[in-house]
Design a protein around this motif. Structure first.
Motif, PDB file in Angstrom:
ATOM      1  N   ILE A  42       0.854  -1.186   0.000  1.00 39.06           N
ATOM      2  CA  ILE A  42       0.000   0.000   0.000  1.00 39.06           C
ATOM      3  C   ILE A  42       0.891   1.238   0.000  1.00 39.06           C
ATOM      4  N   VAL A  43       0.655   2.126  -0.955  1.00 38.44           N
ATOM      5  CA  VAL A  43       1.368   3.400  -1.015  1.00 38.44           C
ATOM      6  C   VAL A  43       0.328   4.501  -1.017  1.00 38.44           C
ATOM      7  N   VAL A  44       0.428   5.402  -0.034  1.00 39.86           N
ATOM      8  CA  VAL A  44      -0.476   6.539   0.056  1.00 39.86           C
ATOM      9  C   VAL A  44       0.317   7.759  -0.388  1.00 39.86           C
ATOM     10  N   LEU A  45      -0.084   8.337  -1.514  1.00 40.66           N
ATOM     11  CA  LEU A  45       0.642   9.451  -2.102  1.00 40.66           C
ATOM     12  C   LEU A  45       0.329  10.759  -1.391  1.00 40.66           C
ATOM     13  N   GLY A  46       1.057  11.812  -1.753  1.00 43.62           N
ATOM     14  CA  GLY A  46       0.909  13.114  -1.115  1.00 43.62           C
ATOM     15  C   GLY A  46      -0.469  13.715  -1.291  1.00 43.62           C
ATOM     16  N   VAL A  47      -0.754  14.712  -0.476  1.00 52.11           N
ATOM     17  CA  VAL A  47      -2.057  15.373  -0.473  1.00 52.11           C
ATOM     18  C   VAL A  47      -2.276  16.120  -1.787  1.00 52.11           C
ATOM     19  N   VAL A  48      -3.456  15.924  -2.372  1.00 56.01           N
ATOM     20  CA  VAL A  48      -3.880  16.650  -3.564  1.00 56.01           C
ATOM     21  C   VAL A  48      -4.839  17.743  -3.093  1.00 56.01           C
ATOM     22  N   PRO A  49      -4.498  19.020  -3.346  1.00 56.55           N
ATOM     23  CA  PRO A  49      -5.400  20.084  -2.908  1.00 56.55           C
ATOM     24  C   PRO A  49      -6.749  19.959  -3.603  1.00 56.55           C
ATOM     25  N   GLY A  50      -7.774  20.238  -2.895  1.00 57.64           N
ATOM     26  CA  GLY A  50      -9.119  20.183  -3.440  1.00 57.64           C
ATOM     27  C   GLY A  50     -10.112  20.501  -2.343  1.00 57.64           C
TER      28      GLY A  50
ATOM     29  N   PRO B 172     -13.023  18.434  -0.747  1.00 55.32           N
ATOM     30  CA  PRO B 172     -11.950  18.382   0.247  1.00 55.32           C
ATOM     31  C   PRO B 172     -10.660  17.818  -0.351  1.00 55.32           C
ATOM     32  N   PRO B 173      -9.516  18.068   0.309  1.00 55.97           N
ATOM     33  CA  PRO B 173      -8.255  17.484  -0.156  1.00 55.97           C
ATOM     34  C   PRO B 173      -8.279  15.961   0.025  1.00 55.97           C
ATOM     35  N   TYR B 174      -7.478  15.279  -0.757  1.00 59.16           N
ATOM     36  CA  TYR B 174      -7.432  13.812  -0.685  1.00 59.16           C
ATOM     37  C   TYR B 174      -6.024  13.336  -1.001  1.00 59.16           C
ATOM     38  N   ARG B 175      -5.816  12.028  -0.825  1.00 51.64           N
ATOM     39  CA  ARG B 175      -4.557  11.381  -1.188  1.00 51.64           C
ATOM     40  C   ARG B 175      -4.891  10.159  -2.031  1.00 51.64           C
TER      41      ARG B 175
ATOM     42  N   TYR C 250      -9.803  10.138   1.696  1.00 45.51           N
ATOM     43  CA  TYR C 250     -10.002  11.421   2.362  1.00 45.51           C
ATOM     44  C   TYR C 250      -9.603  11.350   3.834  1.00 45.51           C
ATOM     45  N   ASN C 251      -9.331  10.116   4.296  1.00 43.41           N
ATOM     46  CA  ASN C 251      -8.900   9.898   5.679  1.00 43.41           C
ATOM     47  C   ASN C 251      -8.358   8.472   5.791  1.00 43.41           C
ATOM     48  N   MET C 252      -7.893   8.117   6.981  1.00 46.80           N
ATOM     49  CA  MET C 252      -7.310   6.783   7.186  1.00 46.80           C
ATOM     50  C   MET C 252      -8.337   5.668   6.982  1.00 46.80           C
ATOM     51  N   LEU C 253      -9.576   5.921   7.322  1.00 45.82           N
ATOM     52  CA  LEU C 253     -10.601   4.889   7.132  1.00 45.82           C
ATOM     53  C   LEU C 253     -10.767   4.535   5.658  1.00 45.82           C
ATOM     54  N   ASP C 254     -10.619   5.526   4.781  1.00 44.27           N
ATOM     55  CA  ASP C 254     -10.683   5.239   3.342  1.00 44.27           C
ATOM     56  C   ASP C 254      -9.522   4.359   2.901  1.00 44.27           C
TER      57      ASP C 254
ATOM     58  N   GLY D 141       2.879  11.710   6.911  1.00 41.41           N
ATOM     59  CA  GLY D 141       2.403  10.497   7.566  1.00 41.41           C
ATOM     60  C   GLY D 141       0.906  10.340   7.526  1.00 41.41           C
ATOM     61  N   LYS D 142       0.426   9.401   8.309  1.00 46.43           N
ATOM     62  CA  LYS D 142      -0.982   9.042   8.268  1.00 46.43           C
ATOM     63  C   LYS D 142      -1.899  10.134   8.810  1.00 46.43           C
ATOM     64  N   TYR D 143      -1.349  11.150   9.462  1.00 42.98           N
ATOM     65  CA  TYR D 143      -2.182  12.246   9.987  1.00 42.98           C
ATOM     66  C   TYR D 143      -2.182  13.461   9.059  1.00 42.98           C
ATOM     67  N   LYS D 144      -1.517  13.376   7.917  1.00 43.31           N
ATOM     68  CA  LYS D 144      -1.419  14.504   6.982  1.00 43.31           C
ATOM     69  C   LYS D 144      -2.514  14.368   5.924  1.00 43.31           C
ATOM     70  N   TRP D 145      -3.577  15.148   6.056  1.00 46.81           N
ATOM     71  CA  TRP D 145      -4.704  15.083   5.116  1.00 46.81           C
ATOM     72  C   TRP D 145      -5.077  16.448   4.543  1.00 46.81           C
ATOM     73  N   ALA D 146      -4.272  17.449   4.819  1.00 46.18           N
ATOM     74  CA  ALA D 146      -4.515  18.790   4.270  1.00 46.18           C
ATOM     75  C   ALA D 146      -3.208  19.313   3.693  1.00 46.18           C
ATOM     76  N   PRO D 147      -3.307  20.157   2.642  1.00 44.96           N
ATOM     77  CA  PRO D 147      -2.077  20.706   2.036  1.00 44.96           C
ATOM     78  C   PRO D 147      -1.323  21.622   2.977  1.00 44.96           C
TER      79      PRO D 147
END
Length: 77
Positions: free
Chosen positions: A14-22, A24-27, A40-44, A71-77
Motif C-alpha cells: 500500500i502506497v499513500v501518495l501526497g495530499v492533492v489540494p481540493g 476536500p483534499p485527498y490522497r 479522504y482519511n485513514m478509514l478510506d 504520515g498518516k495524519y497529513k490530510w490537508a495541504p
C-alpha cells in the motif's frame, strides 16, 4: 545490485501518495502498483485495502504502508 539485495527489497503493498489540494483534499492510494482510488482519511485507506483483498493493515508498519509526502495524519495541504 546483487541477487541478495533484490530478494531483500519488498515494496510496501500500500502506497499513500501526497495530499492533492481540493475541496476536500485527498490522497491517492496505490495497492500493489495499481491506483485503488482517493482517500479522504485513514478509514478510506483501510476500506480500499480491504476491497483489494488485503487483510493485514498495520498503518504504522512501513512494510505494509508507505506514506509519501507526510504520515498518516497529513490530510490537508
Amino acid at each position: 545490485m546483487t541477487n541478495d539485495a533484490q530478494e531483500a527489497f519488498h515494496p510496501a503493498p500500500i502506497v499513500v501518495l501526497g495530499v492533492v489540494p481540493g475541496d476536500p483534499p485527498y490522497r491517492l492510494v496505490e495497492i500493489n502498483g495499481e491506483v485503488a482510488g482517493p482517500a479522504y482519511n485513514m478509514l478510506d485507506v483501510i476500506r480500499l485495502a480491504r476491497q483489494a483483498g488485503l487483510t493485514h493493515l498495520d498503518l504504522d508498519d512501513p512494510a505494509v504502508v508507505r506514506w509519501v509526502g507526510g504520515g498518516k495524519y497529513k490530510w490537508a495541504p
